[in-house]
Write a protein that holds these residues in place. Structure first.
Motif, PDB file in Angstrom:
ATOM      1  N   GLY A   1      29.112 -32.463  38.158  1.00  0.00           N
ATOM      2  CA  GLY A   1      30.407 -32.005  37.660  1.00  0.00           C
ATOM      3  C   GLY A   1      30.268 -30.975  36.558  1.00  0.00           C
ATOM      4  N   LEU A   2      29.323 -31.196  35.645  1.00  0.00           N
ATOM      5  CA  LEU A   2      29.107 -30.222  34.567  1.00  0.00           C
ATOM      6  C   LEU A   2      28.619 -28.883  35.124  1.00  0.00           C
ATOM      7  CD1 LEU A   2      27.404 -32.457  31.828  1.00  0.00           C
ATOM      8  CD2 LEU A   2      29.728 -31.534  31.817  1.00  0.00           C
ATOM      9  N   ALA A   3      27.749 -28.945  36.131  1.00  0.00           N
ATOM     10  CA  ALA A   3      27.252 -27.703  36.729  1.00  0.00           C
ATOM     11  C   ALA A   3      28.390 -26.920  37.391  1.00  0.00           C
ATOM     12  CB  ALA A   3      26.156 -28.019  37.750  1.00  0.00           C
TER      13      ALA A   3
ATOM     14  N   TRP B   1      24.999 -40.768  36.699  1.00  0.00           N
ATOM     15  CA  TRP B   1      24.299 -39.688  36.001  1.00  0.00           C
ATOM     16  C   TRP B   1      24.270 -38.410  36.841  1.00  0.00           C
ATOM     17  CZ3 TRP B   1      22.746 -37.759  31.627  1.00  0.00           C
ATOM     18  CH2 TRP B   1      21.720 -36.832  31.585  1.00  0.00           C
ATOM     19  N   TRP B   2      23.947 -38.539  38.127  1.00  0.00           N
ATOM     20  CA  TRP B   2      23.878 -37.360  38.984  1.00  0.00           C
ATOM     21  C   TRP B   2      25.266 -36.769  39.244  1.00  0.00           C
ATOM     22  CZ3 TRP B   2      19.629 -35.040  38.889  1.00  0.00           C
ATOM     23  CH2 TRP B   2      18.408 -35.707  38.920  1.00  0.00           C
ATOM     24  N   VAL B   3      26.273 -37.631  39.339  1.00  0.00           N
ATOM     25  CA  VAL B   3      27.635 -37.120  39.507  1.00  0.00           C
ATOM     26  C   VAL B   3      28.063 -36.351  38.261  1.00  0.00           C
ATOM     27  CG1 VAL B   3      30.053 -37.789  39.755  1.00  0.00           C
ATOM     28  CG2 VAL B   3      28.324 -38.885  41.178  1.00  0.00           C
TER      29      VAL B   3
ATOM     30  N   ILE C   1      39.272 -36.680  40.557  1.00  0.00           N
ATOM     31  CA  ILE C   1      39.480 -37.174  41.925  1.00  0.00           C
ATOM     32  C   ILE C   1      38.140 -37.459  42.600  1.00  0.00           C
ATOM     33  CG2 ILE C   1      40.319 -36.530  44.218  1.00  0.00           C
ATOM     34  CD1 ILE C   1      42.559 -34.965  42.818  1.00  0.00           C
ATOM     35  N   ILE C   2      37.189 -36.554  42.423  1.00  0.00           N
ATOM     36  CA  ILE C   2      35.862 -36.759  43.020  1.00  0.00           C
ATOM     37  C   ILE C   2      35.201 -38.007  42.451  1.00  0.00           C
ATOM     38  CG2 ILE C   2      33.526 -35.795  43.203  1.00  0.00           C
ATOM     39  CD1 ILE C   2      34.778 -33.031  43.318  1.00  0.00           C
TER      40      ILE C   2
END
Length: 385
Positions: free
Chosen positions: A263-265, A257-259, A14-15
């Motif tokens: 998300g992984l973090a 890339w930053w998203v 969703i994000i």
């Protein structure tokens, strides 16, 4: 796949969708900063000029990415042309340029500001600033009267306020509500010539793309002859050696890339928190001395060996008398009773009774009863209380 993971995955998707929609609908913002960067396509960059400059100088142009001080300290050049466009040079570099001009080179300096000691050497002292929203740049030579450029976006309004008589005025800034002021001058310096233009905006992308404005730039550079021209370029864009430079150079890829990293973090944080190993409760060590004494006592009671228990109790009592009261216990006679009476304050009768029970406990052939053990235990504890 457990339920928690599905919830996190759904939130992440969703994000991502919301971010993508915001990116698609985002309006392009124009950068109106005056950067004068040869790699910038923004309105006030020099990308167009950088692409067309070779034609203006008939391919007899060389770009130098060093400062004039560093370049001329390493190389000796025959008379040539020098071009500087809105560069933040140090005083040593300006002095190197003046030195080259004095030896026969010509310099075209298109800068809004110059160190005072350099401008004084050329023949003007200061620059005037107007705050008109529009003005027109014109050249004074009659053959260029029809070639002018109108500055309608953030003109600097700069012009020279004092010029020495020997300095020739080649161009002016014309404003509706103010008197004309010089903005382009020519001054002899040694064997060479210096040209100074204080309004570099006419070389930027915004103005060069307008019809007819290129002709004004051609007229300005026509004052330089056909010698080789060295353009000292100061680029604001540095080439990165970072392995991610391609992704980070593209706004869409950089955004994605930053998203992704974010998300992984979040996933690692919540997943690790959910599966963290339970810390075991460490109970403090128990004092088992009392339990041990009780066990030994119960063992003796079960065995019924009252004589042995009396002997150990007597031995313990005499040891405390020796250590705590410093009384010799080798002979349990009247002297011993007297000393124990004086140091403990107990009656002689009580001590004599205790001594008799101790002697009975020490006699391996004496017959003792349970009552003897109890009585001796009470007497000894009372004496050392």
């Amino acid at each position: 796949m457990n339920k928690t993971f599905k919830i996190y995955a759904a939130i992440f998707i969703i994000i991502m969708v919301i971010m993508a929609l915001l990116e698609v609908n985002k309006k392009e913002v124009t950068d109106w900063r005056k950067n004068f960067d040869v790699n910038e396509k923004s309105p006030f960059g020099l990308f167009i000029f950088n692409e067309e400059i070779k034609h203006l100088f008939n391919n007899n142009l060389k770009k130098i990415d060093q400062s004039p001080y560093d370049y001329y300290s390493r190389y000796k050049k025959d008379p040539h042309n020098i071009l500087v466009i809105e560069s933040d040079l140090d005083t040593e570099s300006w002095n190197k340029i003046l030195d080259q001009v004095s030896k026969g080179s010509d310099a075209m300096l298109i800068v809004s500001r110059m160190p005072k000691e350099i401008s004084d050497s050329i023949g003007y002292y200061d620059s005037n600033i107007s705050f008109e929203e529009q003005n027109v740049l014109k050249l004074t030579d009659r053959k260029y009267q029809n070639d002018f450029i109108k500055l309608d976006k953030f003109p600097s309004g700069r012009g020279f306020t004092y010029i020495k008589p020997e300095v020739e005025i080649l161009g002016k800034t014309v404003e509706k509500n103010n008197e004309d002021q010089a903005n382009f001058i020519k001054a002899k310096f040694g064997k060479g010539t210096i040209y100074v233009h204080c309004e570099p905006l006419f070389l930027t992308n915004y103005y060069l793309l307008k019809t007819g404005n290129v002709k004004y730039a051609q007229d300005v550079f026509s004052y330089l002859d056909g010698k080789e021209t060295l353009w000292f370029v100061e680029s604001n864009t540095k080439v990165s050696n970072f392995f991610m430079r391609f992704i980070l150079s593209k706004p869409a890829l950089k955004y994605a890339w930053w998203v992704l990293l974010g998300g992984l973090a979040l996933f690692v944080f919540f997943n690790a928190k959910r599966k963290q190993r339970i810390v075991p409760i460490m109970e403090p060590l128990k004092n088992t001395s009392v339990d041990f004494v009780k066990s030994i006592g119960n063992l003796y009671l079960q065995e019924g060996d009252f004589h042995d228990m009396m002997a150990k109790k007597a031995q313990y009592f005499l040891n405390r008398v020796r250590m705590d009261l410093l009384i010799d216990t080798q002979h349990l006679d009247e002297e011993f009773v007297k000393k124990l009476h004086l140091k403990t304050g107990k009656t002689v009768e009580m001590i004599n009774e205790a001594v008799n029970l101790i002697k009975k406990a020490q006699d391996p052939y004496a017959s003792v009863m349970k009552e003897d053990l109890g009585r001796m235990n009470n007497l000894l504890d009372e004496i050392l209380k």
